[in-house]
Design a protein around this motif. Structure first.
Motif, short mmCIF file in Angstrom:
data_model
loop_
_atom_site.label_atom_id
_atom_site.label_comp_id
_atom_site.label_asym_id
_atom_site.label_seq_id
_atom_site.Cartn_x
_atom_site.Cartn_y
_atom_site.Cartn_z
N ARG A 102 0.82 -1.21 0.00
CA ARG A 102 0.00 0.00 0.00
C ARG A 102 0.86 1.26 0.00
O ARG A 102 0.43 2.31 -0.46
CB ARG A 102 -0.94 0.01 1.19
CG ARG A 102 -0.22 0.06 2.52
CD ARG A 102 -1.21 0.00 3.69
NE ARG A 102 -0.54 -0.27 4.92
CZ ARG A 102 0.02 0.67 5.68
NH1 ARG A 102 -0.03 1.92 5.31
NH2 ARG A 102 0.64 0.35 6.79
N ALA A 103 2.09 1.16 0.51
CA ALA A 103 2.96 2.33 0.57
C ALA A 103 3.78 2.51 -0.71
O ALA A 103 4.33 3.58 -0.93
CB ALA A 103 3.91 2.20 1.76
N THR A 104 3.87 1.49 -1.53
CA THR A 104 4.66 1.59 -2.76
C THR A 104 3.80 1.67 -4.00
O THR A 104 4.31 1.57 -5.12
CB THR A 104 5.61 0.39 -2.88
OG1 THR A 104 4.84 -0.81 -2.92
CG2 THR A 104 6.59 0.34 -1.73
N ALA A 105 2.50 1.85 -3.84
CA ALA A 105 1.59 1.86 -4.99
C ALA A 105 1.85 3.07 -5.88
O ALA A 105 2.29 4.12 -5.43
CB ALA A 105 0.15 1.88 -4.50
N VAL A 106 1.56 2.91 -7.16
CA VAL A 106 1.66 3.98 -8.14
C VAL A 106 0.24 4.42 -8.49
O VAL A 106 -0.60 3.61 -8.83
CB VAL A 106 2.39 3.48 -9.41
CG1 VAL A 106 2.41 4.56 -10.47
CG2 VAL A 106 3.80 3.04 -9.07
N ARG A 107 -0.02 5.72 -8.36
CA ARG A 107 -1.34 6.27 -8.65
C ARG A 107 -1.27 7.04 -9.96
O ARG A 107 -0.37 7.83 -10.17
CB ARG A 107 -1.79 7.20 -7.53
CG ARG A 107 -3.13 7.84 -7.80
CD ARG A 107 -3.54 8.75 -6.69
NE ARG A 107 -3.89 7.94 -5.54
CZ ARG A 107 -3.92 8.40 -4.31
NH1 ARG A 107 -3.61 9.63 -4.06
NH2 ARG A 107 -4.26 7.62 -3.31
#
Length: 171
Positions: A102-107
């Motif tokens: 969840r902390a390394t996701a790309v938006r």
């Protein structure tokens, strides 16, 4: 030792499995307080470490905006290459894969304010450096945060229409 002897020894050890499981269960039940005293702090330490890694990763997020230039028309191969790069960006954000997903996701955000569509990518700064280096050829890269801070310093106030005497257009 023949094949038959090996099969007999395996079958003999399998027949002792219920007794081994029962003795292992008795050993765990006898040492349960010690096992809890050892594993509980380790699990709490692991959870705290992951929480710290997630906070650091979320604090390190940045964004970049891709603005297409006139005549921008990528071919299918360029689009697939960029999509593949975005898909692998999350995995490249954490070297040891300890940081929560969840902390390394790309938006990705597609927006348009009456003009051409802009393509905004938000991720960790290290990941954005990789994405920006291999961006589309026909796109302009822009830092959206820099534009917001420059525009927020301008204040326009409307005080009403000027009086006729100050404009020199007295009747």
């Amino acid at each position: 030792m023949t094949v038959v002897d090996v099969i007999d020894s395996v079958l003999g050890s399998v027949s002792h499995t219920p007794q081994l499981a029962q003795s292992a269960g008795a050993a765990v039940a006898g040492n349960l307080p010690g096992i809890v005293l050892v594993t509980a702090p380790l699990l709490l330490l692991l959870a705290a470490g992951q929480s710290l890694l997630a906070r650091r990763a979320l604090a390190d997020r940045a964004s970049v905006e891709f603005l297409p230039r006139p005549g921008f028309s990528p071919d299918d191969e360029e689009i697939l290459r960029f999509v593949h790069q975005l898909a692998r960006a999350q995995a490249s954000a954490s070297r040891w894969h300890l940081t929560p997903r969840r902390a390394t996701a790309v938006r990705i955000r597609l927006t348009s304010n009456g003009g051409p569509a802009s393509y905004r990518v938000e991720a960790r700064s290290r990941t954005l450096a990789l994405i920006s280096r291999h961006a589309y050829v026909g796109c302009e890269l822009r830092d959206p945060e820099q534009e917001l801070t420059a525009a927020s310093g301008v204040t326009i106030t409307f005080e009403g229409p000027a009086s006729l005497e100050s404009t020199g257009a007295a009747a």
